[in-house]
Design an enzyme around this catalytic site. Sequence first.
Site, PDB file in Angstrom:
ATOM      1  N   LYS A  79       0.811  -1.299   0.001  1.00  7.08           N
ATOM      2  CA  LYS A  79      -0.039   0.018  -0.058  1.00  7.08           C
ATOM      3  C   LYS A  79       0.747   1.246  -0.113  1.00  7.08           C
ATOM      4  CE  LYS A  79      -4.273   0.005   2.187  1.00  7.08           C
ATOM      5  NZ  LYS A  79      -5.192  -0.359   3.035  1.00  7.08           N
ATOM      6  N   ASP A 116      -9.870   4.112   1.749  1.00  6.84           N
ATOM      7  CA  ASP A 116     -10.376   3.875   3.326  1.00  6.84           C
ATOM      8  C   ASP A 116     -10.876   4.427   3.970  1.00  6.84           C
ATOM      9  OD1 ASP A 116      -9.105   1.118   2.990  1.00  6.84           O
ATOM     10  OD2 ASP A 116      -7.343   1.940   3.485  1.00  6.84           O
TER      11      ASP A 116
END
Length: 286
Positions: A79, A116
Amino acid sequence: MSDNSDPVNTPLANIPLAGVLGWPVAHSRSPRLHGHWLKRYGIAGHYVPLPVRPEHLAEALRSLPKLGFVGVNVTIPHKEAVLALADVVTDRAALIGAANTLILRTDGKIHADNTDGYGFIANLRQNAPNWRPDSGPAAVIGAGGAARAVVASLLDAGVPEVRIANRTRIRAEQIRSEFGARVVVYDWGQAANMLEGIATVVNATSLGMEGKGALRVPLDALSPGTLATDLVYTPLDTPFLIEARRRGCQTVDGLGMLLHQAAPGFERWFGQRPEVDDQLRAVVLA
Ligand code: ATR
Protein backbone atom coordinates in the site's frame (compact mmCIF):
# COMPACT_ATOMS: atom_id res chain seq x y z
CA MET A 1 -16.20 -11.17 -38.69
CA SER A 2 -13.20 -12.40 -40.68
CA ASP A 3 -10.46 -14.51 -39.11
CA ASN A 4 -7.83 -11.83 -39.57
CA SER A 5 -9.80 -9.16 -37.68
CA ASP A 6 -7.87 -7.08 -35.17
CA PRO A 7 -7.78 -9.18 -31.97
CA VAL A 8 -7.79 -6.03 -29.84
CA ASN A 9 -11.29 -5.30 -31.05
CA THR A 10 -12.78 -8.72 -30.43
CA PRO A 11 -15.25 -8.88 -27.54
CA LEU A 12 -12.93 -11.15 -25.55
CA ALA A 13 -10.09 -8.64 -25.63
CA ASN A 14 -12.40 -5.97 -24.27
CA ILE A 15 -13.44 -7.84 -21.15
CA PRO A 16 -12.06 -5.65 -18.34
CA LEU A 17 -9.94 -7.25 -15.65
CA ALA A 18 -9.30 -6.04 -12.12
CA GLY A 19 -7.79 -7.65 -9.05
CA VAL A 20 -6.07 -7.29 -5.72
CA LEU A 21 -2.30 -7.01 -5.45
CA GLY A 22 -0.85 -8.36 -2.23
CA TRP A 23 1.60 -10.84 -0.71
CA PRO A 24 0.09 -13.08 0.48
CA VAL A 25 -3.35 -12.43 -0.93
CA ALA A 26 -5.20 -15.74 -0.59
CA HIS A 27 -7.06 -14.49 2.50
CA SER A 28 -8.45 -11.39 0.74
CA ARG A 29 -12.22 -11.05 0.60
CA SER A 30 -12.05 -8.62 -2.31
CA PRO A 31 -12.42 -11.23 -5.11
CA ARG A 32 -15.64 -12.48 -3.53
CA LEU A 33 -16.90 -8.93 -3.00
CA HIS A 34 -16.22 -7.68 -6.54
CA GLY A 35 -17.23 -11.06 -8.00
CA HIS A 36 -20.66 -10.63 -6.41
CA TRP A 37 -21.10 -7.16 -7.92
CA LEU A 38 -19.94 -8.29 -11.40
CA LYS A 39 -22.52 -11.07 -11.33
CA ARG A 40 -25.25 -8.91 -9.88
CA TYR A 41 -24.89 -6.19 -12.52
CA GLY A 42 -24.28 -8.67 -15.37
CA ILE A 43 -20.91 -7.13 -16.19
CA ALA A 44 -18.56 -9.13 -18.41
CA GLY A 45 -15.43 -8.65 -16.31
CA HIS A 46 -13.24 -10.54 -13.89
CA TYR A 47 -11.63 -9.74 -10.54
CA VAL A 48 -8.75 -11.95 -9.47
CA PRO A 49 -6.23 -12.29 -6.63
CA LEU A 50 -2.75 -11.19 -7.74
CA PRO A 51 -0.07 -12.60 -5.42
CA VAL A 52 3.00 -10.47 -6.13
CA ARG A 53 6.25 -10.46 -4.15
CA PRO A 54 7.50 -7.00 -3.08
CA GLU A 55 10.56 -7.31 -5.34
CA HIS A 56 8.29 -7.92 -8.36
CA LEU A 57 5.81 -5.13 -7.65
CA ALA A 58 7.12 -2.55 -10.15
CA GLU A 59 7.40 -5.07 -12.97
CA ALA A 60 3.96 -6.55 -12.23
CA LEU A 61 2.34 -3.11 -12.21
CA ARG A 62 3.87 -2.20 -15.56
CA SER A 63 2.56 -5.41 -17.10
CA LEU A 64 -1.03 -5.15 -15.91
CA PRO A 65 -2.38 -2.78 -18.62
CA LYS A 66 -0.90 -5.02 -21.33
CA LEU A 67 -2.81 -7.94 -19.84
CA GLY A 68 -6.15 -6.14 -19.99
CA PHE A 69 -6.32 -4.81 -16.43
CA VAL A 70 -8.22 -1.55 -15.89
CA GLY A 71 -7.37 -1.27 -12.21
CA VAL A 72 -6.41 -3.01 -9.01
CA ASN A 73 -6.83 -2.84 -5.29
CA VAL A 74 -3.65 -2.88 -3.27
CA THR A 75 -3.21 -4.55 0.08
CA ILE A 76 -0.45 -5.49 2.52
CA PRO A 77 2.51 -5.09 2.01
CA HIS A 78 2.25 -2.88 -1.12
CA LYS A 79 0.00 0.00 0.00
CA GLU A 80 2.87 2.43 0.66
CA ALA A 81 5.22 1.26 -2.10
CA VAL A 82 2.71 1.85 -4.92
CA LEU A 83 2.75 5.61 -4.25
CA ALA A 84 6.28 5.87 -5.62
CA LEU A 85 5.30 3.86 -8.71
CA ALA A 86 2.14 5.83 -9.57
CA ASP A 87 2.06 8.73 -12.04
CA VAL A 88 -0.79 10.54 -10.30
CA VAL A 89 -1.44 10.37 -6.54
CA THR A 90 -4.59 11.92 -5.07
CA ASP A 91 -4.16 14.40 -2.22
CA ARG A 92 -5.83 12.07 0.25
CA ALA A 93 -3.58 9.12 -0.70
CA ALA A 94 -0.53 11.36 -0.34
CA LEU A 95 -1.70 12.60 3.07
CA ILE A 96 -2.48 9.10 4.31
CA GLY A 97 0.80 7.84 2.84
CA ALA A 98 -0.77 4.78 1.22
CA ALA A 99 -3.03 3.79 -1.68
CA ASN A 100 -5.58 0.98 -1.85
CA THR A 101 -7.08 1.65 -5.29
CA LEU A 102 -5.26 2.06 -8.60
CA ILE A 103 -6.78 3.09 -11.90
CA LEU A 104 -4.76 1.95 -14.92
CA ARG A 105 -5.68 4.67 -17.38
CA THR A 106 -5.95 4.15 -21.12
CA ASP A 107 -3.08 6.63 -21.62
CA GLY A 108 -0.85 4.21 -19.66
CA LYS A 109 -0.68 6.34 -16.51
CA ILE A 110 -1.23 4.84 -13.06
CA HIS A 111 -3.60 6.83 -10.85
CA ALA A 112 -3.38 6.02 -7.10
CA ASP A 113 -6.13 6.78 -4.60
CA ASN A 114 -7.00 5.82 -1.04
CA THR A 115 -10.67 5.04 -0.42
CA ASP A 116 -10.29 3.63 3.12
CA GLY A 117 -11.38 6.90 4.73
CA TYR A 118 -14.31 7.18 2.33
CA GLY A 119 -15.29 3.59 3.27
CA PHE A 120 -15.02 4.40 6.95
CA ILE A 121 -17.36 7.42 6.74
CA ALA A 122 -19.78 5.75 4.30
CA ASN A 123 -20.14 2.83 6.74
CA LEU A 124 -21.06 5.22 9.57
CA ARG A 125 -23.47 7.19 7.36
CA GLN A 126 -25.23 4.00 6.30
CA ASN A 127 -25.42 2.30 9.69
CA ALA A 128 -25.72 5.31 12.02
CA PRO A 129 -27.61 7.84 9.88
CA ASN A 130 -28.19 10.11 12.88
CA TRP A 131 -24.43 10.46 13.51
CA ARG A 132 -23.18 14.05 13.23
CA PRO A 133 -19.39 14.40 12.83
CA ASP A 134 -19.47 17.96 14.20
CA SER A 135 -21.31 17.03 17.40
CA GLY A 136 -18.11 16.59 19.43
CA PRO A 137 -14.51 15.36 19.50
CA ALA A 138 -13.60 11.92 18.18
CA ALA A 139 -11.11 9.53 19.80
CA VAL A 140 -9.02 7.19 17.66
CA ILE A 141 -7.22 4.32 19.38
CA GLY A 142 -4.22 3.39 17.23
CA ALA A 143 -2.01 5.25 14.78
CA GLY A 144 -1.16 2.71 12.04
CA GLY A 145 -2.01 2.91 8.35
CA ALA A 146 -5.74 2.35 8.89
CA ALA A 147 -5.84 4.96 11.66
CA ARG A 148 -4.27 7.54 9.32
CA ALA A 149 -7.11 7.04 6.82
CA VAL A 150 -9.69 7.28 9.61
CA VAL A 151 -8.21 10.48 11.05
CA ALA A 152 -8.04 12.10 7.60
CA SER A 153 -11.68 11.26 6.90
CA LEU A 154 -12.91 12.41 10.32
CA LEU A 155 -11.16 15.78 9.90
CA ASP A 156 -12.54 16.04 6.39
CA ALA A 157 -16.07 15.25 7.65
CA GLY A 158 -15.88 18.19 10.08
CA VAL A 159 -15.02 16.61 13.44
CA PRO A 160 -13.85 19.52 15.63
CA GLU A 161 -11.02 17.59 17.33
CA VAL A 162 -9.45 14.16 16.88
CA ARG A 163 -7.74 12.66 19.93
CA ILE A 164 -5.25 9.85 19.30
CA ALA A 165 -3.53 7.41 21.63
CA ASN A 166 -1.13 4.76 20.36
CA ARG A 167 1.18 2.29 22.06
CA THR A 168 4.05 3.75 20.04
CA ARG A 169 3.47 7.42 20.79
CA ILE A 170 5.70 8.74 18.02
CA ARG A 171 3.33 7.42 15.33
CA ALA A 172 0.51 9.49 16.86
CA GLU A 173 2.83 12.52 17.06
CA GLN A 174 3.63 12.03 13.40
CA ILE A 175 -0.08 12.18 12.50
CA ARG A 176 -0.41 15.37 14.53
CA SER A 177 2.52 17.01 12.78
CA GLU A 178 1.18 16.06 9.32
CA PHE A 179 -2.57 16.55 9.87
CA GLY A 180 -2.55 19.73 11.94
CA ALA A 181 -3.75 21.32 15.13
CA ARG A 182 -7.16 19.65 15.33
CA VAL A 183 -5.28 16.46 16.29
CA VAL A 184 -4.45 16.02 19.98
CA VAL A 185 -2.12 13.23 21.16
CA TYR A 186 -2.70 11.36 24.40
CA ASP A 187 -0.30 8.97 26.05
CA TRP A 188 -1.19 5.27 25.62
CA GLY A 189 -1.45 4.98 29.41
CA GLN A 190 -3.94 7.89 29.39
CA ALA A 191 -6.13 6.56 26.56
CA ALA A 192 -9.08 6.10 28.93
CA ASN A 193 -9.01 9.85 29.72
CA MET A 194 -9.37 10.90 26.10
CA LEU A 195 -12.83 9.30 26.00
CA GLU A 196 -14.28 12.02 28.23
CA GLY A 197 -16.83 14.17 26.41
CA ILE A 198 -16.37 12.61 22.97
CA ALA A 199 -19.06 11.94 20.36
CA THR A 200 -17.23 9.21 18.43
CA VAL A 201 -14.71 6.51 19.32
CA VAL A 202 -12.84 4.25 16.92
CA ASN A 203 -10.69 1.20 17.60
CA ALA A 204 -8.11 1.41 14.81
CA THR A 205 -5.69 -1.08 16.38
CA SER A 206 -5.67 -4.78 15.56
CA LEU A 207 -6.51 -5.56 19.20
CA GLY A 208 -9.69 -7.58 19.63
CA MET A 209 -9.15 -9.44 16.37
CA GLU A 210 -9.39 -13.25 16.53
CA GLY A 211 -6.00 -14.55 17.63
CA LYS A 212 -4.74 -11.13 18.81
CA GLY A 213 -4.63 -9.63 22.29
CA ALA A 214 -7.51 -7.77 23.94
CA LEU A 215 -7.95 -3.99 23.82
CA ARG A 216 -7.49 -3.05 27.46
CA VAL A 217 -8.48 0.62 27.36
CA PRO A 218 -11.14 1.12 30.09
CA LEU A 219 -14.34 2.57 28.62
CA ASP A 220 -15.76 4.02 31.88
CA ALA A 221 -15.59 7.60 30.58
CA LEU A 222 -17.78 6.88 27.52
CA SER A 223 -21.15 8.59 27.69
CA PRO A 224 -24.31 6.90 26.44
CA GLY A 225 -25.10 7.96 22.92
CA THR A 226 -21.45 8.05 21.80
CA LEU A 227 -20.93 6.31 18.50
CA ALA A 228 -18.42 3.45 18.83
CA THR A 229 -16.96 1.70 15.82
CA ASP A 230 -14.22 -0.87 15.31
CA LEU A 231 -12.06 -1.48 12.26
CA VAL A 232 -11.72 -5.11 13.36
CA TYR A 233 -14.46 -7.26 11.78
CA THR A 234 -13.29 -10.75 12.77
CA PRO A 235 -15.26 -11.18 15.01
CA LEU A 236 -17.98 -8.82 13.80
CA ASP A 237 -19.05 -8.03 17.33
CA THR A 238 -15.75 -7.30 19.09
CA PRO A 239 -15.36 -7.14 22.90
CA PHE A 240 -14.84 -3.36 22.45
CA LEU A 241 -18.22 -2.97 20.68
CA ILE A 242 -19.99 -5.24 23.18
CA GLU A 243 -18.65 -3.21 26.11
CA ALA A 244 -19.50 0.10 24.42
CA ARG A 245 -23.06 -1.10 23.76
CA ARG A 246 -23.39 -2.18 27.39
CA ARG A 247 -22.62 1.43 28.27
CA GLY A 248 -25.42 2.73 26.07
CA CYS A 249 -23.31 3.61 23.03
CA GLN A 250 -24.49 3.19 19.47
CA THR A 251 -22.19 0.71 17.69
CA VAL A 252 -21.23 0.05 14.07
CA ASP A 253 -19.08 -2.94 13.11
CA GLY A 254 -16.09 -2.73 10.78
CA LEU A 255 -17.25 -4.93 7.90
CA GLY A 256 -19.07 -2.06 6.20
CA MET A 257 -15.81 -0.12 5.84
CA LEU A 258 -14.34 -3.00 3.82
CA LEU A 259 -17.45 -3.11 1.62
CA HIS A 260 -17.72 0.65 1.05
CA GLN A 261 -14.00 1.22 0.33
CA ALA A 262 -14.40 -1.14 -2.62
CA ALA A 263 -17.23 0.79 -4.29
CA PRO A 264 -15.33 3.74 -5.87
CA GLY A 265 -12.81 1.41 -7.56
CA PHE A 266 -15.54 -0.84 -8.93
CA GLU A 267 -17.37 2.17 -10.33
CA ARG A 268 -14.24 3.59 -12.01
CA TRP A 269 -13.20 0.25 -13.53
CA PHE A 270 -16.53 -1.21 -14.56
CA GLY A 271 -18.72 1.89 -14.99
CA GLN A 272 -21.41 0.92 -12.49
CA ARG A 273 -21.90 2.37 -9.03
CA PRO A 274 -22.39 -0.75 -6.87
CA GLU A 275 -24.67 -1.01 -3.89
CA VAL A 276 -23.58 -2.06 -0.40
CA ASP A 277 -26.44 -4.04 1.11
CA ASP A 278 -27.19 -7.01 3.36
CA GLN A 279 -26.83 -9.43 0.48
CA LEU A 280 -23.25 -8.26 -0.11
CA ARG A 281 -22.50 -8.55 3.61
CA ALA A 282 -23.78 -12.13 3.61
CA VAL A 283 -21.69 -13.04 0.54
CA VAL A 284 -18.51 -11.61 2.04
CA LEU A 285 -19.14 -13.27 5.40
CA ALA A 286 -19.95 -16.68 3.90
P1 ATR B 1 -2.98 -1.13 9.94
O1 ATR B 1 -2.54 -0.76 8.56
O2 ATR B 1 -4.01 -2.21 9.98
O3 ATR B 1 -3.35 0.05 10.76
P2 ATR B 1 -0.47 -1.19 11.38
O4 ATR B 1 0.02 -0.01 10.63
O5 ATR B 1 0.46 -2.33 11.64
O6 ATR B 1 -1.70 -1.85 10.63
O7 ATR B 1 -1.11 -0.67 12.78
C1 ATR B 1 -1.58 -1.54 13.76
C2 ATR B 1 -2.09 -0.71 14.94
O8 ATR B 1 -2.44 -1.61 16.01
C3 ATR B 1 -1.03 0.23 15.52
O9 ATR B 1 -1.69 1.34 16.08
C4 ATR B 1 -0.39 -0.64 16.58
O10 ATR B 1 0.30 0.07 17.58
P3 ATR B 1 1.88 0.38 17.37
O11 ATR B 1 1.94 1.55 16.45
O12 ATR B 1 2.36 0.68 18.74
O13 ATR B 1 2.48 -0.87 16.80
C5 ATR B 1 -1.61 -1.31 17.15
N1 ATR B 1 -1.28 -2.53 17.87
C6 ATR B 1 -1.01 -3.75 17.36
N2 ATR B 1 -0.74 -4.63 18.34
C7 ATR B 1 -0.83 -3.94 19.52
C8 ATR B 1 -0.68 -4.29 20.90
N3 ATR B 1 -0.38 -5.53 21.29
N4 ATR B 1 -0.87 -3.31 21.83
C9 ATR B 1 -1.17 -2.05 21.46
N5 ATR B 1 -1.34 -1.67 20.18
C10 ATR B 1 -1.17 -2.59 19.22
